[in-house]
Scaffold this active site. Structure first.
Site, PDB file in Angstrom:
ATOM      1  N   TYR A 144       0.851  -1.191   0.000  1.00  0.00           N
ATOM      2  CA  TYR A 144       0.000   0.000   0.000  1.00  0.00           C
ATOM      3  C   TYR A 144       0.885   1.238   0.000  1.00  0.00           C
ATOM      4  CZ  TYR A 144      -3.874  -3.112   1.333  1.00  0.00           C
ATOM      5  OH  TYR A 144      -4.815  -4.104   1.385  1.00  0.00           O
ATOM      6  N   PRO A 192     -14.840  -2.476 -13.826  1.00  0.00           N
ATOM      7  CA  PRO A 192     -16.119  -2.505 -14.539  1.00  0.00           C
ATOM      8  C   PRO A 192     -17.257  -1.774 -13.834  1.00  0.00           C
ATOM      9  CG  PRO A 192     -15.055  -4.637 -14.673  1.00  0.00           C
ATOM     10  CD  PRO A 192     -14.241  -3.814 -13.716  1.00  0.00           C
ATOM     11  N   LEU A 230      -9.705   2.342 -10.308  1.00  0.00           N
ATOM     12  CA  LEU A 230     -11.133   2.535 -10.569  1.00  0.00           C
ATOM     13  C   LEU A 230     -11.416   2.819 -12.032  1.00  0.00           C
ATOM     14  CD1 LEU A 230     -12.268   4.639  -7.466  1.00  0.00           C
ATOM     15  CD2 LEU A 230     -12.452   2.167  -7.822  1.00  0.00           C
ATOM     16  N   GLY A 231     -10.486   3.491 -12.697  1.00  0.00           N
ATOM     17  CA  GLY A 231     -10.694   3.810 -14.103  1.00  0.00           C
ATOM     18  C   GLY A 231     -10.791   2.582 -14.985  1.00  0.00           C
ATOM     19  N   SER A 291     -13.309  -3.428   1.673  1.00  0.00           N
ATOM     20  CA  SER A 291     -14.223  -2.660   0.799  1.00  0.00           C
ATOM     21  C   SER A 291     -15.686  -2.859   1.182  1.00  0.00           C
ATOM     22  CB  SER A 291     -14.000  -3.033  -0.676  1.00  0.00           C
ATOM     23  OG  SER A 291     -12.709  -2.682  -1.092  1.00  0.00           O
ATOM     24  N   PRO A 292     -16.036  -2.754   2.477  1.00  0.00           N
ATOM     25  CA  PRO A 292     -17.429  -2.972   2.886  1.00  0.00           C
ATOM     26  C   PRO A 292     -18.380  -1.885   2.415  1.00  0.00           C
ATOM     27  CG  PRO A 292     -16.151  -2.147   4.726  1.00  0.00           C
ATOM     28  CD  PRO A 292     -15.170  -2.427   3.623  1.00  0.00           C
ATOM     29  N   ARG A 307     -16.078   0.500  -2.291  1.00  0.00           N
ATOM     30  CA  ARG A 307     -15.140   1.470  -2.882  1.00  0.00           C
ATOM     31  C   ARG A 307     -15.836   2.799  -3.129  1.00  0.00           C
ATOM     32  NH1 ARG A 307     -10.741  -1.818  -4.005  1.00  0.00           N
ATOM     33  NH2 ARG A 307     -11.245  -3.986  -4.459  1.00  0.00           N
TER      34      ARG A 307
END
Length: 330
Positions: A54, A230, A226-227, A203-204, A207
């Site tokens: 990260y 889907p 994210l880009g 990711s609850p 996102r």
């Protein structure tokens, strides 16, 4: 705050996902990260979940700086990190679960965190070319050396978990799990409960989809992950936003934000579920805490799933390239 067991450790049902401390979803500062961590400690959140990749160590460095600046913090928190994702000579993403790699990466993580052991060390991505029993044995060696207290895996199948757990106790499996990602209900949620393994849900809040302010189009276009995801590409993104209007209205009816309700739903799906949302602001973290502290009735849970039934979300959770590594099992 409600608690859960991760191995032999009792932790808060709400933890902190450390990816947001590394600019993954937008720019942040160490001061912002400290504010989130200070608030978390003040309200009884005890689990911090990060990874060596990260921000290429930045998340661990920020957490380590906070631990060093906050007397007593290390004894009050349960720290988890991960390793196993790396790059080959050509810069391609590969997985390495060998003892040499995992131990060297853990040593570097411990240096960045400024501690002599982590409470939980995950295999971030299982290297399928190696029998999982062998990988589990590698992780057990690190427990024996005192560098970690317990072991876990990220994004593995229920069958793989059973094999690993037969070799050495697995304390936790980390998997994406939310109202928009229900795959763990096809065996992983149940297997974890059967084996007394914590399901650590990342990711609850989808996102940002399951919040009152989903990430806007202009920020999506500039985000490498994210880009290409889907669910955030058109026409899926707009379709998802439309479907989420009813969920946001229901959250307001329950006197919660959408993010708070999303977290509450996940925590109510099992007393072995630990939710680890990430955030860059203390303000947003307060919403998540409110969700963790909320009590939902069976009727309220049913209403949530009426608004967002299984399969509602448009688009796969990963692109083809992003799917390399996680195990599919249904």
């Amino acid at each position: 705050m409600k608690t859960r067991m991760i191995g032999q450790a009792e932790v808060s049902c709400l933890g902190i996902g450390g990816m947001s401390f590394s600019d993954f979803y937008g720019p942040t500062t160490e001061a912002d990260s400290f504010a989130v961590l200070d608030l978390a400690r003040g309200v009884g959140v005890t689990h911090i979940d990060t990874s060596n990749i990260y921000g290429m160590g930045r998340s661990e460095t920020s957490i380590g700086a906070w631990l060093a600046a906050t007397p007593g913090a290390r004894d009050a928190v349960h720290i988890a990190t991960k390793a196993g994702i790396t790059s080959d000579a050509a810069g391609n993403r590969v997985f390495d679960n060998s003892l040499g790699h995992m131990e060297a990466q853990l040593d570097q993580s411990l240096t960045r965190l400024g501690i002599d052991h982590v409470d939980l060390f995950y295999v971030h991505r299982y290297q399928a070319e190696i029998p999982v029993e062998e990988v589990t044995g590698t992780m057990a060696r690190l427990v024996e050396k005192g560098k970690c207290r317990s072991i876990g895996f990220s994004e593995i199948a229920p069958s793989t978990l059973r094999r690993a757990h037969g070799e050495h106790a697995v304390a936790a499996v980390q998997s994406e799990y939310s109202l928009s990602t229900r795959a763990p209900e096809m065996g992983l949620l149940q297997t974890c409960a059967e084996l007394s393994v914590a399901l650590v849900a990342f990711s609850p809040v989808g996102r940002s989809l399951l919040t009152d302010s989903p990430i806007p189009r202009d920020r999506i276009d500039g985000n490498p992950f994210l880009g290409q995801n889907p669910r955030f590409m058109e026409p899926n993104y707009s379709a998802n936003l439309t479907l989420l209007e009813g969920f946001r209205a229901l959250a307001a009816e329950f006197s919660l934000t959408a993010a708070g309700l999303a977290v509450a739903w996940g925590i109510h799906k099992g007393d072995h579920v630990v939710s680890i949302p990430g955030t860059r602001t203390a303000k947003h973290f307060r919403e998540l805490v409110a969700g963790a502290e909320a009590a939902l009735s069976a009727q309220q849970m049913a209403r949530i799933e009426e608004v967002l039934p299984v399969g509602w979300c448009h688009g796969d959770r990963y692109s083809r390239a992003q799917w390399v590594g996680p195990e599919n099992y249904c």
